[in-house]
Design a protein around this motif. Structure first.
Motif, PDB file in Angstrom:
ATOM      1  N   ASN A 184      -1.695  -0.547   2.957  1.00  0.00           N
ATOM      2  CA  ASN A 184      -0.402  -0.742   2.284  1.00  0.00           C
ATOM      3  C   ASN A 184      -0.151  -2.222   2.005  1.00  0.00           C
ATOM      4  N   LEU A 185      -0.604  -3.084   2.926  1.00  0.00           N
ATOM      5  CA  LEU A 185      -0.431  -4.532   2.752  1.00  0.00           C
ATOM      6  C   LEU A 185      -1.139  -5.023   1.498  1.00  0.00           C
ATOM      7  N   GLN A 186      -2.360  -4.557   1.255  1.00  0.00           N
ATOM      8  CA  GLN A 186      -3.113  -4.976   0.068  1.00  0.00           C
ATOM      9  C   GLN A 186      -2.386  -4.548  -1.213  1.00  0.00           C
ATOM     10  N   LYS A 187      -1.776  -3.366  -1.180  1.00  0.00           N
ATOM     11  CA  LYS A 187      -1.041  -2.894  -2.366  1.00  0.00           C
ATOM     12  C   LYS A 187       0.168  -3.793  -2.637  1.00  0.00           C
ATOM     13  N   LYS A 188       0.852  -4.200  -1.587  1.00  0.00           N
ATOM     14  CA  LYS A 188       2.019  -5.064  -1.765  1.00  0.00           C
ATOM     15  C   LYS A 188       1.621  -6.449  -2.277  1.00  0.00           C
ATOM     16  N   ILE A 189       0.454  -6.924  -1.883  1.00  0.00           N
ATOM     17  CA  ILE A 189      -0.049  -8.191  -2.419  1.00  0.00           C
ATOM     18  C   ILE A 189      -0.300  -8.053  -3.920  1.00  0.00           C
ATOM     19  N   ASP A 190      -0.857  -6.901  -4.324  1.00  0.00           N
ATOM     20  CA  ASP A 190      -1.047  -6.599  -5.754  1.00  0.00           C
ATOM     21  C   ASP A 190       0.280  -6.692  -6.504  1.00  0.00           C
ATOM     22  N   ASP A 191       1.282  -6.021  -5.947  1.00  0.00           N
ATOM     23  CA  ASP A 191       2.585  -5.959  -6.622  1.00  0.00           C
ATOM     24  C   ASP A 191       3.187  -7.351  -6.782  1.00  0.00           C
ATOM     25  N   LEU A 192       3.079  -8.171  -5.751  1.00  0.00           N
ATOM     26  CA  LEU A 192       3.647  -9.523  -5.829  1.00  0.00           C
ATOM     27  C   LEU A 192       2.898 -10.368  -6.853  1.00  0.00           C
ATOM     28  N   ASN A 193       1.577 -10.283  -6.838  1.00  0.00           N
ATOM     29  CA  ASN A 193       0.781 -11.042  -7.812  1.00  0.00           C
ATOM     30  C   ASN A 193       1.107 -10.622  -9.242  1.00  0.00           C
ATOM     31  N   SER A 232       4.645  -5.295   9.539  1.00  0.00           N
ATOM     32  CA  SER A 232       4.227  -3.993  10.055  1.00  0.00           C
ATOM     33  C   SER A 232       2.762  -4.014  10.482  1.00  0.00           C
ATOM     34  N   ALA A 233       1.906  -4.650   9.657  1.00  0.00           N
ATOM     35  CA  ALA A 233       0.479  -4.734   9.994  1.00  0.00           C
ATOM     36  C   ALA A 233       0.246  -5.659  11.173  1.00  0.00           C
TER      37      ALA A 233
END
Length: 412
Positions: A184-193, A232-233
């Motif tokens: 989920n953390l990697q997905k949120k990094i995608d969204d921010l970028n 969370s992670a």
């Protein structure tokens, strides 16, 4: 695994020497407590002499130097292997993206592709480095320390029957929880970028329409979601250290308690008890290192899947079936014949529908329309950044699909 061998083979020397150096360090870590116990036992028995102590100390110094050489060598070769591995992988991923059509890019978003080529590959680089340093060191130290502890006092080694299953149960639970959180953390990094990339790229439009507050709100939402996903992670990582330390301390306490009683009864030398405690710590530390590898591997595997998606993506615009691959654009006459196009192939309505017109060479034509009506899309069809769903786009009387992509785009 076969995919990754391509990036390992050119640097197999580093991938072999790194683990070997770490094994050398493990051998030293297992030998050192035993040598120390010899000195303690001899001193306790009153048989320690200058000659024997100097001889044992010399062996300990030699062992320490051997451990240092193994540790430095393992770190050096691990870094060399992982950095080169990541550089080659990043080059292939970037080359693949260069062949993407606009439709392929739209599927992932620019921000996601940036994350995959930077953050995700860095995660794999760190994982490779860690594996080269710990993949043999942790299991090797676990097995060797366990064997040495059993040799010293088999009855006292029963403590491992409780400690090791308990440790594995706790650590397995943490890994299972951490895997989904890191994904989920990697997905949120995608969204921010993606949010940052869209804002910076279109900053003129944002300012022209006075949308700064909207963009700030949008960024704040993406930033808060990334912060919450990170916390969370990290909670899983934070919880690991105190839990493992508690189990190690309780195990050491049990060994000192029961071992001390054995020593008082004369069933065990005090130096052997000291070595046994060290081996207990090594066994538990090895389990923690294996867990750390598993935890990082969960994030690395998530990153690896995302990178594989980029490498395995089928480019939807190819020129393999071009009828005239050597043909070049000469005059630049453009014609649209009943062209229709939609971005989402499952959508019911088209972005462009039944478009027909022709433009003669060396003439200028203006395309006028409201924002989002398809002006840029129309032009993109000429150079095959997208392919028309229906109809034909011709340049110099030849369908654009019959040119090679290089010649078509150079001519346009």
């Amino acid at each position: 695994m076969k995919r990754w061998l391509k990036y390992i083979k050119p640097y197999k020397k580093y991938f072999i020497l790194g683990p070997i150096c770490m094994i050398v360090e493990v051998i030293g870590e297992v030998i050192l407590p035993k040598l120390l116990s010899v000195i303690i036992n001899a001193g306790n028995a009153g048989t320690l002499t200058v000659g024997s102590s100097m001889g044992t100390m010399s062996l300990m110094i030699l062992t320490a130097v051997m451990m240092m050489a193994g540790g430095v060598g393992g770190s050096y070769y691990g870094a060399k292997a992982s950095v080169n591995f990541a550089a080659d992988l990043r080059e292939d991923a970037f080359a693949k993206v260069q062949n993407y059509s606009f439709a392929n890019i739209d599927k992932y978003s620019t921000g996601s592709l940036v994350t995959r080529l930077t953050n995700d590959i860095t995660q794999l680089q760190n994982f490779v480095n860690m594996m080269l340093r710990l993949a043999l060191r942790a299991p090797g130290m676990l097995v060797a320390a366990l064997i040495m502890a059993i040799i010293i006092k088999p009855t006292l080694s029963v403590v491992f029957l409780v400690t090791i299953p308990l440790m594995l149960l706790v650590l397995t639970s943490l890994i299972a929880t951490g895997f989904m959180r890191f994904k989920n953390l990697q997905k949120k990094i995608d969204d921010l970028n993606s949010t940052v990339q869209e804002n910076v790229t279109n900053i003129r439009v944002v300012k022209s329409f006075v949308r700064e507050e909207h963009e700030k709100t949008k960024f704040e939402k993406a930033n808060v979601e990334l912060k919450n996903a990170s916390l969370s992670a990290m909670k899983v990582m934070v919880a690991m250290q105190p839990i493992v330390t508690l189990i190690m301390n309780l195990t050491t306490l049990a060994v000192v308690w029961f071992g001390g009683r054995i020593v008082l009864k004369g069933g065990m030398e005090i130096g052997d008890l000291s070595a046994f405690i060290t081996y207990v710590s090594q066994v538990l530390i090895s389990l923690m290192m294996i867990t750390m590898m598993s935890m990082f591997s969960s994030r690395a595997f998530a990153s690896a899947r995302r990178i594989c998606e980029v490498l395995d993506e089928k480019v939807d615009l190819q020129d393999d079936n071009a009828a005239f691959p050597e043909l070049e654009v000469k005059n630049g006459a453009i014609e649209f014949r009943n062209v229709s196009f939609r971005y989402d192939k499952k959508a019911q309505s088209n972005v462009l529908e039944h478009i027909s017109f022709s433009i003669e060479p060396r003439t200028t034509v203006g395309i006028i329309g409201s924002t989002g009506c398809g002006k840029s899309t129309l032009v993109s069809l000429i150079s095959r950044l997208y392919d028309a769903d229906k109809g034909e786009v011709l340049v110099d009387g030849v369908n654009v699909k019959d040119y090679s992509l290089k010649n078509l785009r150079q001519g346009v």
